[in-house]
Scaffold this motif. Structure first.
Motif, mmCIF file in Angstrom:
data_model
loop_
_atom_site.group_PDB
_atom_site.id
_atom_site.type_symbol
_atom_site.label_atom_id
_atom_site.label_comp_id
_atom_site.label_asym_id
_atom_site.label_seq_id
_atom_site.Cartn_x
_atom_site.Cartn_y
_atom_site.Cartn_z
ATOM 1 N N LYS A 49 -39.530 -7.682 -34.635
ATOM 2 C CA LYS A 49 -40.685 -7.180 -34.424
ATOM 3 C C LYS A 49 -41.833 -7.490 -35.225
ATOM 4 O O LYS A 49 -43.023 -7.328 -34.945
ATOM 5 N N ARG A 50 -41.413 -7.586 -36.647
ATOM 6 C CA ARG A 50 -42.421 -7.748 -37.543
ATOM 7 C C ARG A 50 -42.881 -9.467 -37.849
ATOM 8 O O ARG A 50 -43.567 -9.799 -38.607
ATOM 9 N N GLY A 51 -42.386 -10.132 -36.762
ATOM 10 C CA GLY A 51 -42.894 -11.535 -36.945
ATOM 11 C C GLY A 51 -42.137 -12.389 -37.717
ATOM 12 O O GLY A 51 -42.295 -13.693 -38.068
ATOM 13 N N GLN A 52 -40.760 -12.043 -38.285
ATOM 14 C CA GLN A 52 -39.873 -12.796 -39.139
ATOM 15 C C GLN A 52 -38.719 -12.800 -38.484
ATOM 16 O O GLN A 52 -38.302 -12.395 -37.393
ATOM 17 N N LYS A 53 -37.903 -13.779 -39.204
ATOM 18 C CA LYS A 53 -36.461 -14.517 -38.615
ATOM 19 C C LYS A 53 -35.383 -13.554 -39.150
ATOM 20 O O LYS A 53 -35.629 -13.286 -40.359
ATOM 21 N N ALA A 54 -34.439 -13.181 -38.684
ATOM 22 C CA ALA A 54 -33.107 -12.596 -38.999
ATOM 23 C C ALA A 54 -32.075 -13.327 -38.771
ATOM 24 O O ALA A 54 -31.876 -13.572 -37.409
ATOM 25 N N HIS A 55 -31.217 -13.686 -39.739
ATOM 26 C CA HIS A 55 -30.062 -14.199 -39.234
ATOM 27 C C HIS A 55 -28.784 -13.234 -39.793
ATOM 28 O O HIS A 55 -28.651 -13.000 -40.812
ATOM 29 N N LEU A 56 -28.143 -13.066 -38.779
ATOM 30 C CA LEU A 56 -26.879 -11.857 -38.940
ATOM 31 C C LEU A 56 -25.748 -12.698 -39.354
ATOM 32 O O LEU A 56 -25.252 -13.889 -38.976
ATOM 33 N N VAL A 57 -25.002 -12.076 -40.612
ATOM 34 C CA VAL A 57 -23.806 -12.662 -41.058
ATOM 35 C C VAL A 57 -22.888 -11.439 -41.230
ATOM 36 O O VAL A 57 -22.921 -10.739 -42.172
ATOM 37 N N GLN A 58 -21.627 -11.653 -40.493
ATOM 38 C CA GLN A 58 -20.646 -10.467 -40.804
ATOM 39 C C GLN A 58 -19.708 -11.189 -41.924
ATOM 40 O O GLN A 58 -19.267 -12.346 -42.153
#
Length: 256
Positions: A49-58
């Motif tokens: 939502k803030r224009g950045q990328k997020a990569h999830l890692v369990q």
């Protein structure tokens, strides 16, 4: 180009606050979580939502294999790590007087809260050194400890010892990595409104608002910690390393 942060325990509480603050400051974020994928996906949405990328890692940072996979996935996703935030930690399963505490609880706390950050920092520091360092992107490492690093709680001895160990962890890595231009900082949150403190809210409400526990009479919020991390990420403390930054409403002050 956006910088990349790896935040452990990023799905809830302080980690969530840190992750969102970093996204607002223009960082892409590796969102590490141990179990709650739904919460991690909510954080991912906030970053996006803030224009950045997020990569999830369990990944469970107590696990050697998981730590390696976490770093590998972070590098595969973004190509570099500019900021490591060692935030993940667990509370005692049951508060127990140190006369009755178990080795099982001690081992669990030390593995996750101390051993995990120690060896994750080792892995990430090696990557930071190899990826190079320049004025626009000096890598940094943040260690989130607690006022429990020095305030004794005899019904949480394992937790206190783990947090106290993070203080020396910070000093060791700050000393070792200074020659590579990598500064290391310890943040000591006080009483912060999170899931972890939800079960003792009444106790701390009384201490804060009736018994003068802190000069600043309010609960801390995850955003308070997030703002401190952003200041570090933006290189606003370039001549400091190994520094303890208290985020505790003044709890650390000795008063008469």
């Amino acid at each position: 180009m956006s910088k990349t942060a790896l935040v452990t325990g990023a799905s809830r509480g302080i980690g969530r606050g840190i992750t969102i603050a970093l996204a607002e400051a223009g960082h892409d974020v590796v969102v590490n979580y141990a179990r709650n994928r739904e919460a991690a996906e909510e954080v991912q949405a906030e970053v996006t939502k803030r224009g950045q990328k997020a990569h999830l890692v369990q990944a469970d940072i107590a696990s050697t294999d998981d730590r390696q996979r976490l770093v590998d996935e972070a590098m595969n996703a973004f190509g570099r790590i500019d900021l490591l935030v060692n935030n993940a930690g667990v509370a005692p399963t049951q508060r127990a007087d140190i006369l009755e505490a178990t080795e099982e609880s001690f081992d669990r706390l030390i593995s996750t809260n101390l051993k995990g950050p120690y060896f994750l920092t080792q892995l990430v520091a090696a990557r930071m050194i190899s990826q190079g360092n320049h004025d626009e992107s000096k890598p940094k490492i943040v260690v989130v400890s607690s006022i429990s690093a020095y305030a004794a709680s005899v019904d949480r001895g394992d937790y206190c010892i783990a947090k106290a160990g993070l203080t020396m962890l910070t000093q060791l890595w700050a000393t070792r990595l200074a020659e590579h231009g990598i500064n290391v900082y310890e943040l000591r949150p006080g009483i912060i409104a999170t899931d972890m403190t939800g079960g003792v809210k009444a106790k701390y409400d009384k201490l804060i608002f009736e018994q003068d526990l802190t000069p600043i009479k309010r609960w801390g919020e995850p955003e308070d910690v997030g703002k401190a991390v952003v200041a570090i990420a933006q290189d606003l403390l370039p001549f400091s390393t190994g520094q303890v930054i208290d985020i505790d409403g003044g709890f650390h002050l000795r008063r008469l």
